[in-house]
Design a protein around this motif. Structure first.
Motif, PDB file in Angstrom:
ATOM      1  N   PHE A   1      13.129  -0.753  18.690  1.00 21.75           N
ATOM      2  CA  PHE A   1      12.808  -1.693  17.624  1.00 21.75           C
ATOM      3  C   PHE A   1      12.123  -0.953  16.467  1.00 21.75           C
ATOM      4  N   GLY A   2      12.245  -1.483  15.268  1.00 21.50           N
ATOM      5  CA  GLY A   2      11.459  -0.992  14.147  1.00 21.50           C
ATOM      6  C   GLY A   2      12.136   0.014  13.245  1.00 21.50           C
ATOM      7  N   LEU A   3      13.394   0.363  13.509  1.00 20.89           N
ATOM      8  CA  LEU A   3      14.070   1.357  12.665  1.00 20.89           C
ATOM      9  C   LEU A   3      14.268   0.830  11.248  1.00 20.89           C
ATOM     10  N   THR A   4      14.627  -0.449  11.128  1.00 21.92           N
ATOM     11  CA  THR A   4      14.802  -1.031   9.791  1.00 21.92           C
ATOM     12  C   THR A   4      13.478  -1.090   9.053  1.00 21.92           C
ATOM     13  N   THR A   5      12.411  -1.423   9.761  1.00 17.89           N
ATOM     14  CA  THR A   5      11.091  -1.458   9.141  1.00 17.89           C
ATOM     15  C   THR A   5      10.687  -0.078   8.646  1.00 17.89           C
ATOM     16  N   ALA A   6      10.950   0.948   9.448  1.00 15.30           N
ATOM     17  CA  ALA A   6      10.642   2.319   9.033  1.00 15.30           C
ATOM     18  C   ALA A   6      11.441   2.708   7.798  1.00 15.30           C
TER      19      ALA A   6
ATOM     20  N   ASP B   1       4.547  22.813 -11.560  1.00  9.11           N
ATOM     21  CA  ASP B   1       5.581  22.144 -10.767  1.00  9.11           C
ATOM     22  C   ASP B   1       5.123  20.709 -10.554  1.00  9.11           C
ATOM     23  N   THR B   2       5.651  19.785 -11.351  1.00  8.08           N
ATOM     24  CA  THR B   2       5.189  18.390 -11.296  1.00  8.08           C
ATOM     25  C   THR B   2       5.626  17.672 -10.026  1.00  8.08           C
ATOM     26  N   ALA B   3       6.501  18.281  -9.268  1.00 10.75           N
ATOM     27  CA  ALA B   3       6.994  17.612  -8.057  1.00 10.75           C
ATOM     28  C   ALA B   3       6.269  18.059  -6.800  1.00 10.75           C
ATOM     29  N   ARG B   4       5.306  18.957  -6.923  1.00 13.30           N
ATOM     30  CA  ARG B   4       4.726  19.552  -5.716  1.00 13.30           C
ATOM     31  C   ARG B   4       3.955  18.556  -4.870  1.00 13.30           C
ATOM     32  N   VAL B   5       3.226  17.620  -5.499  1.00 14.96           N
ATOM     33  CA  VAL B   5       2.507  16.606  -4.727  1.00 14.96           C
ATOM     34  C   VAL B   5       3.450  15.472  -4.331  1.00 14.96           C
ATOM     35  N   ALA B   6       4.241  14.995  -5.285  1.00 14.58           N
ATOM     36  CA  ALA B   6       5.153  13.878  -5.014  1.00 14.58           C
ATOM     37  C   ALA B   6       6.141  14.215  -3.905  1.00 14.58           C
ATOM     38  N   ALA B   7       6.546  15.474  -3.823  1.00 11.19           N
ATOM     39  CA  ALA B   7       7.511  15.876  -2.799  1.00 11.19           C
ATOM     40  C   ALA B   7       6.952  15.678  -1.395  1.00 11.19           C
ATOM     41  N   GLN B   8       5.635  15.782  -1.256  1.00  6.57           N
ATOM     42  CA  GLN B   8       5.017  15.623   0.066  1.00  6.57           C
ATOM     43  C   GLN B   8       4.997  14.169   0.522  1.00  6.57           C
ATOM     44  N   VAL B   9       5.177  13.245  -0.408  1.00  6.47           N
ATOM     45  CA  VAL B   9       5.245  11.836  -0.029  1.00  6.47           C
ATOM     46  C   VAL B   9       6.459  11.599   0.863  1.00  6.47           C
TER      47      VAL B   9
ATOM     48  N   PHE C   1       5.392   9.813   8.818  1.00  4.75           N
ATOM     49  CA  PHE C   1       4.297   9.591   9.766  1.00  4.75           C
ATOM     50  C   PHE C   1       4.048   8.095   9.951  1.00  4.75           C
ATOM     51  N   ILE C   2       4.034   7.351   8.835  1.00  6.76           N
ATOM     52  CA  ILE C   2       3.827   5.901   8.915  1.00  6.76           C
ATOM     53  C   ILE C   2       5.063   5.226   9.501  1.00  6.76           C
ATOM     54  N   GLY C   3       6.229   5.654   9.040  1.00  2.54           N
ATOM     55  CA  GLY C   3       7.474   5.067   9.538  1.00  2.54           C
ATOM     56  C   GLY C   3       7.638   5.254  11.032  1.00  2.54           C
ATOM     57  N   GLY C   4       7.250   6.430  11.526  1.00  2.00           N
ATOM     58  CA  GLY C   4       7.360   6.696  12.961  1.00  2.00           C
ATOM     59  C   GLY C   4       6.486   5.775  13.791  1.00  2.00           C
ATOM     60  N   GLY C   5       5.380   5.335  13.207  1.00  3.34           N
ATOM     61  CA  GLY C   5       4.479   4.434  13.925  1.00  3.34           C
ATOM     62  C   GLY C   5       5.012   3.027  14.082  1.00  3.34           C
ATOM     63  N   THR C   6       6.033   2.665  13.316  1.00  3.58           N
ATOM     64  CA  THR C   6       6.603   1.316  13.417  1.00  3.58           C
ATOM     65  C   THR C   6       7.776   1.257  14.383  1.00  3.58           C
TER      66      THR C   6
ATOM     67  N   LEU D   1       0.817  -1.215   0.000  1.00  2.63           N
ATOM     68  CA  LEU D   1       0.000   0.000   0.000  1.00  2.63           C
ATOM     69  C   LEU D   1       0.850   1.264   0.000  1.00  2.63           C
ATOM     70  N   VAL D   2       1.969   1.243   0.710  1.00  2.26           N
ATOM     71  CA  VAL D   2       2.869   2.408   0.695  1.00  2.26           C
ATOM     72  C   VAL D   2       3.422   2.625  -0.705  1.00  2.26           C
ATOM     73  N   CYS D   3       3.863   1.536  -1.340  1.00  2.00           N
ATOM     74  CA  CYS D   3       4.424   1.635  -2.685  1.00  2.00           C
ATOM     75  C   CYS D   3       3.360   2.091  -3.683  1.00  2.00           C
ATOM     76  N   LEU D   4       2.167   1.527  -3.598  1.00  2.00           N
ATOM     77  CA  LEU D   4       1.067   1.929  -4.480  1.00  2.00           C
ATOM     78  C   LEU D   4       0.675   3.384  -4.251  1.00  2.00           C
ATOM     79  N   GLY D   5       0.574   3.772  -2.980  1.00  2.00           N
ATOM     80  CA  GLY D   5       0.189   5.143  -2.659  1.00  2.00           C
ATOM     81  C   GLY D   5       1.181   6.156  -3.196  1.00  2.00           C
ATOM     82  N   ALA D   6       2.463   5.872  -3.024  1.00  2.00           N
ATOM     83  CA  ALA D   6       3.492   6.774  -3.540  1.00  2.00           C
ATOM     84  C   ALA D   6       3.423   6.869  -5.059  1.00  2.00           C
ATOM     85  N   CYS D   7       3.157   5.720  -5.704  1.00  2.00           N
ATOM     86  CA  CYS D   7       3.030   5.692  -7.161  1.00  2.00           C
ATOM     87  C   CYS D   7       1.848   6.548  -7.626  1.00  2.00           C
ATOM     88  N   VAL D   8       0.706   6.359  -6.975  1.00  2.00           N
ATOM     89  CA  VAL D   8      -0.495   7.101  -7.366  1.00  2.00           C
ATOM     90  C   VAL D   8      -0.305   8.605  -7.153  1.00  2.00           C
ATOM     91  N   PHE D   9       0.290   8.975  -6.025  1.00  2.00           N
ATOM     92  CA  PHE D   9       0.536  10.395  -5.765  1.00  2.00           C
ATOM     93  C   PHE D   9       1.468  11.003  -6.823  1.00  2.00           C
TER      94      PHE D   9
END
Length: 236
Positions: free
Chosen positions: A100-105, A72-80, A86-91, A42-50
């Motif tokens: 624990f979880g630094l490698t997962t993040a 500016d084609t990078a304006r949305v992608a840059a926010q990814v 935010f997701i990485g911090g939750g792991t 889902l992270v990979c798909l979400g980044a792709c879609v954005f």
């Protein structure tokens, strides 16, 4: 009818993100990490879609004040890049002095980057990034287990509590001191509730893949042992 007018290029980018996200997620799933198949996909798909939205989802010309400017084609992608934190911090979890979880993040961060590469149509970069990521995760783990034997990652601090009969306490106590030079603490006290029982409490560092199992067998071989408790010790 426009909704059915799929752009095969975009479909290919989304599918490639799904497959590459699956590849990274599979490695995480096989090692029983918090973020496994679904999260990485889902992270990979979400980044792709954005990234696709950032490239194709806005007008080619934007108005800035009284002048025309290019988009500016990078304006949305840059926010990814910012948002994935935010997701990485939750792991990332902290248990006592251990984190624990630094490698997962970091893996989720890499999944987002690969998804963005797929969204931008940079398939060669996405595939190379995926392959290098998986090789790094697998090879470094094997390297740490087999070469860096003395690494702190391979060392576990255990707290062992042994209830034994009084006449066997000295033998077990002396054995522990001789057997484990990495001993941190050891104490021997008479039980208050049971007259003929001595409690030996030990805190020590061990380097073993299955330290608890091997230590249980080791101490159960002694005569007079009534009970054994072994758990990982974490200082607050």
């Amino acid at each position: 009818m426009e909704l059915l007018n799929f752009d095969l290029t975009i479909v290919l980018r989304v599918i490639s993100a799904l497959l590459l996200g699956f590849a990274i997620g599979l490695e995480r799933e096989m090692t029983n990490k918090y973020a496994g198949l679904r999260t990485n996909i889902l992270v990979c798909l979400g980044a792709c879609v954005f990234t696709i939205i950032s490239i194709y989802g806005f007008p080619a010309i934007t108005v800035t004040a009284a002048e025309y400017g290019t988009r500016d084609t990078a304006r949305v992608a840059a926010q990814v890049v910012t948002g994935i934190g935010f997701i990485g911090g939750g792991t990332v979890l902290r248990h006592g002095a251990t984190v624990f979880g630094l490698t997962t993040a970091a893996t989720l961060f890499m999944s987002a980057a690969i998804g963005m590469a797929c969204g931008a149509g940079m398939y060669d970069l996405a595939i190379i990034g995926t392959v290098v990521c998986i090789i790094t995760l697998v090879s470094v783990r094997l390297f740490e287990r087999n070469v860096l034997v003395s690494s702190t990652k391979n060392t576990k601090r255990l707290k062992v509590a042994i209830n034994c009969q009084n006449q066997n306490a000295t033998q077990i106590y002396d054995y522990i001191i001789d057997k484990y030079p990495q001993l941190k603490e050891i104490s021997k006290k008479l039980s208050k509730s049971e007259e003929n029982i001595t409690k030996i409490t030990v805190i020590l560092d061990v380097k073993s893949k299955t330290p608890m199992k091997s230590m249980y067998k080791e101490f159960q071989a002694f005569e007079g042992v009534e009970s054994i408790s072994i758990q990982e010790f974490n200082e607050a």
